[in-house]
Design a protein around this motif. Sequence first.
Motif, PDB file in Angstrom:
ATOM      1  N   GLY A  58       0.810  -1.213   0.000  1.00  0.00           N
ATOM      2  CA  GLY A  58       0.000   0.000   0.000  1.00  0.00           C
ATOM      3  C   GLY A  58       0.843   1.261   0.000  1.00  0.00           C
ATOM      4  N   LYS A  59       2.095   1.147   0.467  1.00  0.00           N
ATOM      5  CA  LYS A  59       3.001   2.287   0.493  1.00  0.00           C
ATOM      6  C   LYS A  59       3.877   2.367  -0.756  1.00  0.00           C
ATOM      7  N   HIS A  60       3.696   1.447  -1.680  1.00  0.00           N
ATOM      8  CA  HIS A  60       4.583   1.396  -2.841  1.00  0.00           C
ATOM      9  C   HIS A  60       4.596   2.714  -3.615  1.00  0.00           C
ATOM     10  N   GLY A  61       3.448   3.357  -3.714  1.00  0.00           N
ATOM     11  CA  GLY A  61       3.376   4.616  -4.447  1.00  0.00           C
ATOM     12  C   GLY A  61       4.251   5.703  -3.857  1.00  0.00           C
ATOM     13  N   GLU A  62       4.467   5.662  -2.554  1.00  0.00           N
ATOM     14  CA  GLU A  62       5.290   6.686  -1.911  1.00  0.00           C
ATOM     15  C   GLU A  62       6.735   6.241  -1.703  1.00  0.00           C
ATOM     16  N   THR A  63       6.998   4.931  -1.699  1.00  0.00           N
ATOM     17  CA  THR A  63       8.366   4.456  -1.492  1.00  0.00           C
ATOM     18  C   THR A  63       9.064   4.088  -2.802  1.00  0.00           C
ATOM     19  N   GLY A  64       8.312   3.500  -3.724  1.00  0.00           N
ATOM     20  CA  GLY A  64       8.921   3.009  -4.958  1.00  0.00           C
ATOM     21  C   GLY A  64       9.591   1.659  -4.808  1.00  0.00           C
ATOM     22  N   TRP A  65       9.412   1.012  -3.646  1.00  0.00           N
ATOM     23  CA  TRP A  65       9.986  -0.315  -3.393  1.00  0.00           C
ATOM     24  C   TRP A  65       8.855  -1.344  -3.343  1.00  0.00           C
ATOM     25  N   TRP A  66       8.974  -2.409  -4.154  1.00  0.00           N
ATOM     26  CA  TRP A  66       7.935  -3.444  -4.135  1.00  0.00           C
ATOM     27  C   TRP A  66       8.335  -4.556  -3.166  1.00  0.00           C
ATOM     28  N   PRO A  67       7.429  -4.924  -2.239  1.00  0.00           N
ATOM     29  CA  PRO A  67       7.735  -6.005  -1.291  1.00  0.00           C
ATOM     30  C   PRO A  67       7.273  -7.366  -1.827  1.00  0.00           C
ATOM     31  N   TYR A  68       8.035  -8.389  -1.556  1.00  0.00           N
ATOM     32  CA  TYR A  68       7.571  -9.749  -1.823  1.00  0.00           C
ATOM     33  C   TYR A  68       8.205 -10.677  -0.788  1.00  0.00           C
ATOM     34  N   VAL A  69       7.565 -11.802  -0.553  1.00  0.00           N
ATOM     35  CA  VAL A  69       7.999 -12.743   0.481  1.00  0.00           C
ATOM     36  C   VAL A  69       8.953 -13.766  -0.130  1.00  0.00           C
ATOM     37  N   SER A  70       9.977 -14.121   0.635  1.00  0.00           N
ATOM     38  CA  SER A  70      10.980 -15.066   0.162  1.00  0.00           C
ATOM     39  C   SER A  70      11.382 -16.006   1.291  1.00  0.00           C
ATOM     40  N   ARG A  71      11.927 -17.147   0.895  1.00  0.00           N
ATOM     41  CA  ARG A  71      12.452 -18.093   1.889  1.00  0.00           C
ATOM     42  C   ARG A  71      13.877 -17.753   2.310  1.00  0.00           C
ATOM     43  N   MET A  72      14.569 -16.907   1.522  1.00  0.00           N
ATOM     44  CA  MET A  72      15.989 -16.682   1.771  1.00  0.00           C
ATOM     45  C   MET A  72      16.295 -15.222   2.029  1.00  0.00           C
ATOM     46  N   SER A  73      17.441 -14.984   2.613  1.00  0.00           N
ATOM     47  CA  SER A  73      17.882 -13.626   2.908  1.00  0.00           C
ATOM     48  C   SER A  73      18.298 -12.925   1.618  1.00  0.00           C
ATOM     49  N   PRO A  74      18.365 -11.586   1.632  1.00  0.00           N
ATOM     50  CA  PRO A  74      18.874 -10.874   0.449  1.00  0.00           C
ATOM     51  C   PRO A  74      20.268 -11.329   0.042  1.00  0.00           C
ATOM     52  N   GLU A  75      21.128 -11.571   1.019  1.00  0.00           N
ATOM     53  CA  GLU A  75      22.490 -11.993   0.706  1.00  0.00           C
ATOM     54  C   GLU A  75      22.506 -13.351   0.033  1.00  0.00           C
ATOM     55  N   ALA A  76      21.686 -14.282   0.535  1.00  0.00           N
ATOM     56  CA  ALA A  76      21.615 -15.611  -0.079  1.00  0.00           C
ATOM     57  C   ALA A  76      21.047 -15.530  -1.490  1.00  0.00           C
ATOM     58  N   LEU A  77      20.112 -14.622  -1.711  1.00  0.00           N
ATOM     59  CA  LEU A  77      19.505 -14.469  -3.029  1.00  0.00           C
ATOM     60  C   LEU A  77      20.514 -13.970  -4.058  1.00  0.00           C
ATOM     61  N   TRP A 175      11.354 -13.966   5.149  1.00  0.00           N
ATOM     62  CA  TRP A 175      11.984 -12.753   4.666  1.00  0.00           C
ATOM     63  C   TRP A 175      11.009 -11.955   3.817  1.00  0.00           C
ATOM     64  N   LEU A 176      10.941 -10.669   4.090  1.00  0.00           N
ATOM     65  CA  LEU A 176      10.203  -9.752   3.242  1.00  0.00           C
ATOM     66  C   LEU A 176      11.234  -8.899   2.508  1.00  0.00           C
ATOM     67  N   HIS A 177      11.333  -9.097   1.188  1.00  0.00           N
ATOM     68  CA  HIS A 177      12.295  -8.365   0.381  1.00  0.00           C
ATOM     69  C   HIS A 177      11.651  -7.111  -0.205  1.00  0.00           C
ATOM     70  N   PHE A 178      12.460  -6.090  -0.385  1.00  0.00           N
ATOM     71  CA  PHE A 178      12.035  -4.860  -1.041  1.00  0.00           C
ATOM     72  C   PHE A 178      12.945  -4.624  -2.241  1.00  0.00           C
ATOM     73  N   VAL A 179      12.320  -4.413  -3.417  1.00  0.00           N
ATOM     74  CA  VAL A 179      13.062  -4.255  -4.661  1.00  0.00           C
ATOM     75  C   VAL A 179      12.597  -2.972  -5.344  1.00  0.00           C
ATOM     76  N   PRO A 180      13.506  -2.147  -5.863  1.00  0.00           N
ATOM     77  CA  PRO A 180      13.078  -0.952  -6.586  1.00  0.00           C
ATOM     78  C   PRO A 180      12.441  -1.340  -7.916  1.00  0.00           C
ATOM     79  N   ALA A 181      11.120  -1.212  -8.010  1.00  0.00           N
ATOM     80  CA  ALA A 181      10.399  -1.650  -9.198  1.00  0.00           C
ATOM     81  C   ALA A 181       9.106  -0.866  -9.327  1.00  0.00           C
ATOM     82  N   ARG A 182       8.628  -0.729 -10.555  1.00  0.00           N
ATOM     83  CA  ARG A 182       7.385  -0.008 -10.808  1.00  0.00           C
ATOM     84  C   ARG A 182       6.174  -0.765 -10.283  1.00  0.00           C
ATOM     85  N   GLY A 183       6.305  -2.054 -10.166  1.00  0.00           N
ATOM     86  CA  GLY A 183       5.247  -2.913  -9.649  1.00  0.00           C
ATOM     87  C   GLY A 183       5.789  -4.312  -9.499  1.00  0.00           C
TER      88      GLY A 183
END
Length: 282
Positions: A58-77, A175-183
């Motif tokens: 819901g905050k994507h419009g103001e942050t510009g970061w899209w969240p998605y759920v993952s089994r692994m850490s950002p470093e492992a990804l 893990w909840l990842h945040f990625v800079p993406a339009r959607g």
Amino acid sequence: MSMFLHQPHLAADDLFSALRVLFPQTQPMRSTTTAGVEVVGVLVASDRVRDVWDEWRGKHGETGWWPYVSRMSPEALTSGGLLWEGVDAAVLENMVAEVVCQDHDARAASIVVSSFLGSTDPAYLAEGELEEWLDDYDPDRLAPRLSPAIAEPLPGTSRWVPEDPNTWYGRSQWWLHFVPARGGYEVPVMLPGLIRTGNGTHYLPSADDAALLRRWHEQWGAELYFASGSYLELVIDRPPLDPRSAAQAATELMGYCEDTVEDPRAAGDGMVRSTTWTLWWD
């Protein structure tokens, strides 16, 4: 500055600081792909992860970061060859430019047609077999075989993010990842190889993933919720409830992931009309 790469409104440092305050017991982590895409992540309790994902999408419009759920850490990804190799900043720029400029509806339709023709060559089917083949692959022929329209979406349940840590995929934190993406549809392009299988049953380039995900986003409010290897889950805000729309979605899903949608009639009466689409490749 890149013409096509998405520039988030909230700096990565500010996002990281905000997550540190909000999740003091599970400190966030950040990592960067070889193409320079920064992924920020934080561990979230299993019984809260859907609510937290809802809040941040819901905050994507103001942050510009899209969240998605993952089994692994950002470093492992971002390490260990999990993402496609050879994607540097220049290659990524070209990939994103392709996605931004492509006619995603036309590309999605081409992907589905190619998949159907690849599954069975109609030229080798007998007349009766050809009719049965068309009953499954043609939305106009499938729609009359589906149940009548329903007033409310069927409840959707996540298969890959269960709250019970005793289940096969269950765990106490995700893990909840945040990625800079339009959607959410752009995440597979920013992280090429995020959706992949070891045996090659998912062979599409990231631009194809993006085309279908964007089409479903615009048609039915599909949002990327979970992605990890051969497992994908979408939350559907406006699932198709009438037979013709459900038939269209079912055939497109079968063209994208026949490992999951083997029976378009069952899918058209069931998962397609629900608020969660769960896909996996064998």
